[in-house]
Design a protein around this motif. Structure first.
Motif, PDB file in Angstrom:
ATOM      1  N   VAL A   1       0.845  -1.193   0.000  1.00  0.00           N
ATOM      2  CA  VAL A   1       0.000   0.000   0.000  1.00  0.00           C
ATOM      3  C   VAL A   1       0.879   1.241   0.000  1.00  0.00           C
ATOM      4  O   VAL A   1       1.849   1.330   0.757  1.00  0.00           O
ATOM      5  CB  VAL A   1      -0.942   0.006   1.222  1.00  0.00           C
ATOM      6  N   LEU A   2       0.521   2.181  -0.879  1.00  0.00           N
ATOM      7  CA  LEU A   2       1.208   3.467  -0.949  1.00  0.00           C
ATOM      8  C   LEU A   2       0.232   4.551  -0.526  1.00  0.00           C
ATOM      9  O   LEU A   2      -0.916   4.571  -0.978  1.00  0.00           O
ATOM     10  CB  LEU A   2       1.718   3.708  -2.364  1.00  0.00           C
TER      11      LEU A   2
ATOM     12  N   MET B   1      -4.304   7.159  -1.823  1.00  0.00           N
ATOM     13  CA  MET B   1      -3.735   5.831  -1.640  1.00  0.00           C
ATOM     14  C   MET B   1      -3.867   5.034  -2.930  1.00  0.00           C
ATOM     15  O   MET B   1      -4.643   5.375  -3.824  1.00  0.00           O
ATOM     16  CB  MET B   1      -4.444   5.081  -0.520  1.00  0.00           C
ATOM     17  N   GLY B   2      -3.113   3.993  -2.987  1.00  0.00           N
ATOM     18  CA  GLY B   2      -3.181   3.007  -4.054  1.00  0.00           C
ATOM     19  C   GLY B   2      -2.400   1.798  -3.584  1.00  0.00           C
ATOM     20  O   GLY B   2      -1.665   1.872  -2.595  1.00  0.00           O
TER      21      GLY B   2
ATOM     22  N   MET C   1      -7.054   2.622  -5.882  1.00  0.00           N
ATOM     23  CA  MET C   1      -6.597   3.989  -6.181  1.00  0.00           C
ATOM     24  C   MET C   1      -7.673   4.978  -5.748  1.00  0.00           C
ATOM     25  O   MET C   1      -8.843   4.831  -6.120  1.00  0.00           O
ATOM     26  CB  MET C   1      -6.340   4.145  -7.676  1.00  0.00           C
ATOM     27  N   PHE C   2      -7.261   5.989  -4.990  1.00  0.00           N
ATOM     28  CA  PHE C   2      -8.213   7.002  -4.530  1.00  0.00           C
ATOM     29  C   PHE C   2      -7.455   8.237  -4.091  1.00  0.00           C
ATOM     30  O   PHE C   2      -6.410   8.143  -3.447  1.00  0.00           O
ATOM     31  CB  PHE C   2      -9.029   6.469  -3.347  1.00  0.00           C
TER      32      PHE C   2
ATOM     33  N   LYS D   1       1.218  10.834  -8.751  1.00  0.00           N
ATOM     34  CA  LYS D   1       2.338  10.418  -7.906  1.00  0.00           C
ATOM     35  C   LYS D   1       2.138   8.998  -7.385  1.00  0.00           C
ATOM     36  O   LYS D   1       3.089   8.209  -7.326  1.00  0.00           O
ATOM     37  CB  LYS D   1       2.517  11.385  -6.733  1.00  0.00           C
ATOM     38  N   ILE D   2       0.917   8.676  -7.004  1.00  0.00           N
ATOM     39  CA  ILE D   2       0.643   7.331  -6.497  1.00  0.00           C
ATOM     40  C   ILE D   2       0.837   6.306  -7.616  1.00  0.00           C
ATOM     41  O   ILE D   2       1.496   5.280  -7.415  1.00  0.00           O
ATOM     42  CB  ILE D   2      -0.779   7.247  -5.905  1.00  0.00           C
TER      43      ILE D   2
END
Length: 161
Positions: A50-51, A63-64, A79-80, A93-94
């Motif tokens: 998780v990023l 996040m993604g 992805m959000f 960036k994510i």
């Protein structure tokens, strides 16, 4: 606005809030049976990284995740970006971090499933801008007409001899 993206555990209250916000966002956009969500507990599994994007003050705003299915295939998941930062390249960036992580893991292909319709137009633009192309259903996703599928073939940089 400067956001940084880093690998983090999803088992944090502010990441749980992002997951809840994503789930709420999706509810009116697709039939519930065609929303393929992961819980934070599933996201904390060893197959998923998780990023999280955070502002300078530490606020989680996006996040993604990268879920690795096998030695060749990774999937972009969850992805959000918070509506307050949309249009400020947080999603970019994510996604860039997920693609870089997939390359570091020497995966050959990234795939993703997302919804269809106007509510997903921004996501479709982001994915195609980064080289994803439309593909058919994969893994156990049904070809229902409620999902769009994308893929990207990753090239692994040549190593110096």
């Amino acid at each position: 606005m400067v956001a940084t993206v880093a690998i983090e555990t999803p088992l944090q209250d502010d990441v749980r809030r992002l997951v809840d916000a994503l789930n709420d966002h999706l509810l009116p956009l697709s039939p519930i049976e065609f929303q393929f969500k992961m819980t934070v507990e599933q996201m904390a599994g060893s197959d998923t990284t998780v990023l999280v994007a955070r502002l300078q003050d530490g606020t989680a705003v996006g996040m993604g995740a990268l879920k690795v299915h096998d030695a060749e295939l990774g999937e972009v998941k969850r992805m959000f970006t918070d509506p307050s930062v949309r249009g400020q390249r947080v999603g970019v960036k994510i996604l860039e971090a997920i693609i870089a992580l997939a390359r570091d893991k020497k995966l050959r292909q990234l795939k993703l499933e997302t919804g269809v319709g106007e509510g997903f137009a921004g996501a479709h633009r982001l994915y195609t801008r980064y080289g994803f192309t439309a593909c058919g259903a994969f893994l156990d996703y049904p070809d229902s007409g409620h999902s769009a599928f994308y893929e990207m073939t990753l090239t692994v940089p040549a190593t110096a001899a």
